[in-house]
Design a protein around this motif. Sequence first.
Motif, PDB file in Angstrom:
ATOM      1  N   GLN A  90      29.750  -5.884  22.369  1.00  0.00           N
ATOM      2  CA  GLN A  90      30.168  -5.835  20.961  1.00  0.00           C
ATOM      3  C   GLN A  90      31.653  -5.536  20.825  1.00  0.00           C
ATOM      4  O   GLN A  90      32.346  -6.163  20.026  1.00  0.00           O
ATOM      5  CB  GLN A  90      29.349  -4.779  20.200  1.00  0.00           C
ATOM      6  N   ILE A  91      32.139  -4.561  21.605  1.00  0.00           N
ATOM      7  CA  ILE A  91      33.557  -4.201  21.533  1.00  0.00           C
ATOM      8  C   ILE A  91      34.413  -5.403  21.924  1.00  0.00           C
ATOM      9  O   ILE A  91      35.354  -5.767  21.218  1.00  0.00           O
ATOM     10  CB  ILE A  91      33.871  -2.979  22.429  1.00  0.00           C
ATOM     11  N   ARG A  94      34.281  -8.200  19.205  1.00  0.00           N
ATOM     12  CA  ARG A  94      34.984  -7.855  17.969  1.00  0.00           C
ATOM     13  C   ARG A  94      36.495  -7.756  18.165  1.00  0.00           C
ATOM     14  O   ARG A  94      37.244  -7.832  17.199  1.00  0.00           O
ATOM     15  CB  ARG A  94      34.418  -6.572  17.376  1.00  0.00           C
ATOM     16  N   GLU A 162      41.561   0.703  18.812  1.00  0.00           N
ATOM     17  CA  GLU A 162      40.753  -0.489  18.545  1.00  0.00           C
ATOM     18  C   GLU A 162      39.280  -0.233  18.852  1.00  0.00           C
ATOM     19  O   GLU A 162      38.391  -0.640  18.097  1.00  0.00           O
ATOM     20  CB  GLU A 162      41.282  -1.676  19.344  1.00  0.00           C
ATOM     21  N   VAL A 166      35.971  -0.253  16.270  1.00  0.00           N
ATOM     22  CA  VAL A 166      34.742  -1.015  16.492  1.00  0.00           C
ATOM     23  C   VAL A 166      33.528  -0.076  16.475  1.00  0.00           C
ATOM     24  O   VAL A 166      32.505  -0.394  15.852  1.00  0.00           O
ATOM     25  CB  VAL A 166      34.794  -1.810  17.817  1.00  0.00           C
ATOM     26  N   GLN A 169      32.738   0.682  12.972  1.00  0.00           N
ATOM     27  CA  GLN A 169      32.093  -0.454  12.315  1.00  0.00           C
ATOM     28  C   GLN A 169      30.625  -0.550  12.720  1.00  0.00           C
ATOM     29  O   GLN A 169      29.752  -0.772  11.871  1.00  0.00           O
ATOM     30  CB  GLN A 169      32.800  -1.759  12.689  1.00  0.00           C
TER      31      GLN A 169
END
Length: 185
Positions: A90-91, A94, A162, A166, A169
Amino acid sequence: MFKPVKFILCVLALVAFCVLVAWAIIIVKNWKSDPVLEEEEIALEDGKLKVGYMNSNYELPEELQKELGVEISEEFVSPLKKIDKVLGIQIAERLGLEYIPVEVKSDLLKNLNKGKFDCVISAVKVTPEVEENYFVSESYFHDGEDQYAVIIKNNNQTLLDEINEVIGQLAEEGILETLFLESNE
């Protein structure tokens, strides 16, 4: 009456003085700057996020074996492995990067220091020693009092920011909670 030569010399002296002051300010700023911050940006190789994780067949550190009294069961490790892998994917996605898992058979943090990968996502407990020597992301998993986070060398504030964004989020979207629930099924 002004003599043109004296006037020109005064103006030149004033300009020279201003140049010297500006030069001195630049030298002092560079002298006081933190070299770690100057090297903050670590370019991620070819758009890839290399994530270190521990080989599943590794032996636990002796102090952890003593603390637990028994070997960690696969029932405990499996949910963390699943969360770690999905989080890494996911990281990377994104951030617009390709996820590259890097399996390690020994000390994760030593290999992180050697630059073999960009970060560690492998159920590393956040301890005071880890916090002192590395950048630690927001916690993405906790079981009781232990917190687990992404670990990054302490010279890449941008990557840490960053990754924290993520993780925030994913938490807001309920994805972290869903991962936790699914991993326990």
